[in-house]
Design a protein around this motif. Structure first.
Motif, PDB file in Angstrom:
ATOM      1  N   LYS A 161       0.829  -1.202   0.000  1.00 33.71           N
ATOM      2  CA  LYS A 161       0.000   0.000   0.000  1.00 33.71           C
ATOM      3  C   LYS A 161       0.863   1.252   0.000  1.00 33.71           C
ATOM      4  O   LYS A 161       1.891   1.310   0.677  1.00 33.71           O
ATOM      5  CB  LYS A 161      -0.913   0.025   1.236  1.00 33.71           C
ATOM      6  CG  LYS A 161      -1.940  -1.075   1.283  1.00 33.71           C
ATOM      7  CD  LYS A 161      -2.804  -0.969   2.525  1.00 33.71           C
ATOM      8  CE  LYS A 161      -3.705   0.243   2.467  1.00 33.71           C
ATOM      9  NZ  LYS A 161      -4.635   0.296   3.623  1.00 33.71           N
ATOM     10  N   ALA A 162       0.419   2.245  -0.758  1.00 32.93           N
ATOM     11  CA  ALA A 162       1.079   3.553  -0.779  1.00 32.93           C
ATOM     12  C   ALA A 162       0.065   4.618  -0.376  1.00 32.93           C
ATOM     13  O   ALA A 162      -1.077   4.604  -0.850  1.00 32.93           O
ATOM     14  CB  ALA A 162       1.642   3.848  -2.161  1.00 32.93           C
ATOM     15  N   HIS A 163       0.468   5.511   0.511  1.00 32.55           N
ATOM     16  CA  HIS A 163      -0.388   6.599   0.986  1.00 32.55           C
ATOM     17  C   HIS A 163       0.254   7.948   0.688  1.00 32.55           C
ATOM     18  O   HIS A 163       1.470   8.099   0.820  1.00 32.55           O
ATOM     19  CB  HIS A 163      -0.583   6.523   2.508  1.00 32.55           C
ATOM     20  CG  HIS A 163      -1.454   5.402   2.958  1.00 32.55           C
ATOM     21  ND1 HIS A 163      -1.533   5.010   4.275  1.00 32.55           N
ATOM     22  CD2 HIS A 163      -2.290   4.590   2.286  1.00 32.55           C
ATOM     23  CE1 HIS A 163      -2.375   4.001   4.392  1.00 32.55           C
ATOM     24  NE2 HIS A 163      -2.842   3.728   3.196  1.00 32.55           N
ATOM     25  N   VAL A 164      -0.568   8.911   0.322  1.00 33.83           N
ATOM     26  CA  VAL A 164      -0.147  10.310   0.250  1.00 33.83           C
ATOM     27  C   VAL A 164      -1.037  11.088   1.207  1.00 33.83           C
ATOM     28  O   VAL A 164      -2.270  11.000   1.125  1.00 33.83           O
ATOM     29  CB  VAL A 164      -0.270  10.880  -1.176  1.00 33.83           C
ATOM     30  CG1 VAL A 164       0.105  12.357  -1.177  1.00 33.83           C
ATOM     31  CG2 VAL A 164       0.625  10.110  -2.141  1.00 33.83           C
ATOM     32  N   ILE A 165      -0.423  11.829   2.121  1.00 32.94           N
ATOM     33  CA  ILE A 165      -1.165  12.549   3.156  1.00 32.94           C
ATOM     34  C   ILE A 165      -0.939  14.050   2.996  1.00 32.94           C
ATOM     35  O   ILE A 165       0.208  14.507   2.898  1.00 32.94           O
ATOM     36  CB  ILE A 165      -0.719  12.108   4.561  1.00 32.94           C
ATOM     37  CG1 ILE A 165      -0.889  10.595   4.723  1.00 32.94           C
ATOM     38  CG2 ILE A 165      -1.503  12.857   5.640  1.00 32.94           C
ATOM     39  CD1 ILE A 165      -0.234  10.035   5.964  1.00 32.94           C
ATOM     40  N   TYR A 166      -2.033  14.795   2.966  1.00 31.68           N
ATOM     41  CA  TYR A 166      -1.955  16.255   2.889  1.00 31.68           C
ATOM     42  C   TYR A 166      -2.607  16.832   4.146  1.00 31.68           C
ATOM     43  O   TYR A 166      -3.812  16.684   4.355  1.00 31.68           O
ATOM     44  CB  TYR A 166      -2.674  16.779   1.648  1.00 31.68           C
ATOM     45  CG  TYR A 166      -2.632  18.289   1.532  1.00 31.68           C
ATOM     46  CD1 TYR A 166      -1.493  18.929   1.060  1.00 31.68           C
ATOM     47  CD2 TYR A 166      -3.730  19.064   1.920  1.00 31.68           C
ATOM     48  CE1 TYR A 166      -1.439  20.309   0.962  1.00 31.68           C
ATOM     49  CE2 TYR A 166      -3.689  20.449   1.827  1.00 31.68           C
ATOM     50  CZ  TYR A 166      -2.538  21.067   1.351  1.00 31.68           C
ATOM     51  OH  TYR A 166      -2.485  22.436   1.264  1.00 31.68           O
ATOM     52  N   PRO A 167      -1.839  17.471   5.038  1.00 34.32           N
ATOM     53  CA  PRO A 167      -2.405  17.965   6.299  1.00 34.32           C
ATOM     54  C   PRO A 167      -3.269  19.208   6.103  1.00 34.32           C
ATOM     55  O   PRO A 167      -2.919  20.112   5.344  1.00 34.32           O
ATOM     56  CB  PRO A 167      -1.156  18.279   7.131  1.00 34.32           C
ATOM     57  CG  PRO A 167      -0.110  18.610   6.120  1.00 34.32           C
ATOM     58  CD  PRO A 167      -0.394  17.738   4.923  1.00 34.32           C
ATOM     59  N   LEU A 168      -4.398  19.240   6.812  1.00 37.43           N
ATOM     60  CA  LEU A 168      -5.261  20.420   6.826  1.00 37.43           C
ATOM     61  C   LEU A 168      -4.964  21.297   8.033  1.00 37.43           C
ATOM     62  O   LEU A 168      -5.147  22.513   7.994  1.00 37.43           O
ATOM     63  CB  LEU A 168      -6.729  19.991   6.836  1.00 37.43           C
ATOM     64  CG  LEU A 168      -7.199  19.172   5.623  1.00 37.43           C
ATOM     65  CD1 LEU A 168      -8.646  18.737   5.813  1.00 37.43           C
ATOM     66  CD2 LEU A 168      -7.042  19.972   4.335  1.00 37.43           C
ATOM     67  N   ASN A 169      -4.544  20.658   9.121  1.00 36.74           N
ATOM     68  CA  ASN A 169      -4.111  21.374  10.317  1.00 36.74           C
ATOM     69  C   ASN A 169      -3.150  20.465  11.075  1.00 36.74           C
ATOM     70  O   ASN A 169      -2.667  19.475  10.521  1.00 36.74           O
ATOM     71  CB  ASN A 169      -5.309  21.810  11.181  1.00 36.74           C
ATOM     72  CG  ASN A 169      -6.225  20.645  11.539  1.00 36.74           C
ATOM     73  OD1 ASN A 169      -5.758  19.567  11.920  1.00 36.74           O
ATOM     74  ND2 ASN A 169      -7.536  20.861  11.420  1.00 36.74           N
ATOM     75  N   GLU A 170      -2.877  20.756  12.333  1.00 34.18           N
ATOM     76  CA  GLU A 170      -1.875  19.980  13.063  1.00 34.18           C
ATOM     77  C   GLU A 170      -2.320  18.557  13.381  1.00 34.18           C
ATOM     78  O   GLU A 170      -1.498  17.733  13.804  1.00 34.18           O
ATOM     79  CB  GLU A 170      -1.502  20.692  14.358  1.00 34.18           C
ATOM     80  CG  GLU A 170      -2.651  20.859  15.331  1.00 34.18           C
ATOM     81  CD  GLU A 170      -2.207  21.519  16.627  1.00 34.18           C
ATOM     82  OE1 GLU A 170      -1.021  21.368  16.977  1.00 34.18           O
ATOM     83  OE2 GLU A 170      -3.040  22.176  17.274  1.00 34.18           O
ATOM     84  N   HIS A 171      -3.600  18.239  13.185  1.00 35.88           N
ATOM     85  CA  HIS A 171      -4.087  16.894  13.475  1.00 35.88           C
ATOM     86  C   HIS A 171      -4.739  16.208  12.272  1.00 35.88           C
ATOM     87  O   HIS A 171      -4.509  15.020  12.034  1.00 35.88           O
ATOM     88  CB  HIS A 171      -5.106  16.930  14.624  1.00 35.88           C
ATOM     89  CG  HIS A 171      -4.536  17.356  15.929  1.00 35.88           C
ATOM     90  ND1 HIS A 171      -3.536  16.651  16.569  1.00 35.88           N
ATOM     91  CD2 HIS A 171      -4.818  18.431  16.716  1.00 35.88           C
ATOM     92  CE1 HIS A 171      -3.223  17.262  17.704  1.00 35.88           C
ATOM     93  NE2 HIS A 171      -3.984  18.339  17.810  1.00 35.88           N
TER      94      HIS A 171
END
Length: 314
Positions: free
Chosen positions: A189-199
């Protein structure tokens, strides 16, 4: 005996990730060329020894019927071992080498399954042995040197934009009917994460998976799938370098079969996971992740997952 070997290997993979997380200098410390050669050579020698002993003592029929030395997958063991060595030695030049080697190693494992040379459990065992033997080999090789203790910089968990790659053990909880049962599978599995805030963050995921299908206790074929999904991710610090991340994604998968089990259809996919990343270098986190997955075709297939992931933050 076989099931115990598989479970021990998979949990060893998670244990190694925790051990490595407590040794953040292993990637960032600039070693001498001689030390690199000794440690890398020891790591590969340990891997060859463990792999060959198991190959010649555990009797496991290959899916294509070509032999009785299927457990563990030698190619996968070597790939994960050499990938771990490469990641250690090249991280200081490019952090992306870690996920790059991880992806290449899992591709080798998936190819061995697709070619029907190994069952997923053979590949999972090979992956665990490859990573664990690299860790053991580097520790043994380091005993020949007496370096001064390295003063480590302060590092802490942060919620940042990230790309992570995971090797996943899949444990089906339900069957597919028609007298057919599912056994332990392998997934990447490959994930790309884009944060909206600190959590909170947005998450996109790509997954390739293979599950062996059995009829009356005999290998019958493979249930393979590849899918895309998207969802949300929540992360927070547990203090120091450790964090906790909870992800949920929903998407679709294309499902097909091999061997005696043939199918071609689309499936609805829902995946929820809980991970424990640890920052071990400026741009690198790794750790174990557990989850629950449901894939809905004509029937719903529920699965538990246990994985080891490497994550590059930027």
């Amino acid at each position: 005996m076989k099931l115990k070997c598989i479970l021990l290997s998979v949990f060893a993979l998670a244990a190694v990730s925790l051990h490595a997380a407590e040794k953040p200098d292993s990637l960032s410390h600039s070693r001498s060329p001689l030390k690199s050669v000794v440690q890398a050579g020891t790591a590969f020698a340990v891997n060859v020894g463990i792999t060959e002993v198991l190959k010649h003592t555990v009797t496991e029929r290959r899916p294509d019927g070509s032999g009785d030395d299927s457990f563990p997958s030698r190619h996968t063991s070597w790939a994960y071992n050499l990938g771990s060595i490469g990641a250690r030695e090249l991280y200081r030049f490019s952090p992306w080498s870690v996920t790059g080697f991880h992806a290449m190693a899992s591709a080798v494992g998936m190819q061995r399954i697709m070619a029907r040379r190994h069952l997923p459990r053979d590949v999972l065992a090979g992956a665990a042995i490859g990573v664990a033997s690299a860790e053991l080999g580097y520790w043994l090789g380091g005993l020949f040197f007496h370096d001064a203790p390295l003063k480590l910089p302060h590092m802490s968990y942060e919620r940042l934009a990230a790309f992570d790659y995971a090797t996943v053990a899949v444990f089906p909880l339900s069957d597919i009917g028609e007298g057919l049962s599912l056994r332990t599978g392998f997934s990447a599995k490959a994930h790309v994460i884009y944060p909206l805030n600190e959590h909170l963050g947005l998450l996109a995921a790509l997954k390739v998976q293979s599950l062996p299908v059995y009829r009356s206790g005999q290998f019958f074929g493979l249930l393979d799938s590849a899918g895309l999904s998207a969802g949300a991710s929540y992360g927070m610090s547990l203090g120091g370098r450790w964090g906790i991340e909870s992800d949920i994604v929903i998407g679709v998968s294309r499902v097909w079969g091999q061997g005696g089990y043939n199918c071609g259809r689309w499936a609805f996919d829902c995946d929820a996971t809980l991970g424990f990343p640890c920052r071990i270098a400026d741009m690198l986190m790794l750790g174990p992740r557990a989850g629950y997955n449901v894939m809905v075709m004509s029937d719903a297939i529920s699965m538990l997952t246990l994985s080891f992931f490497t994550q590059i933050t930027f």
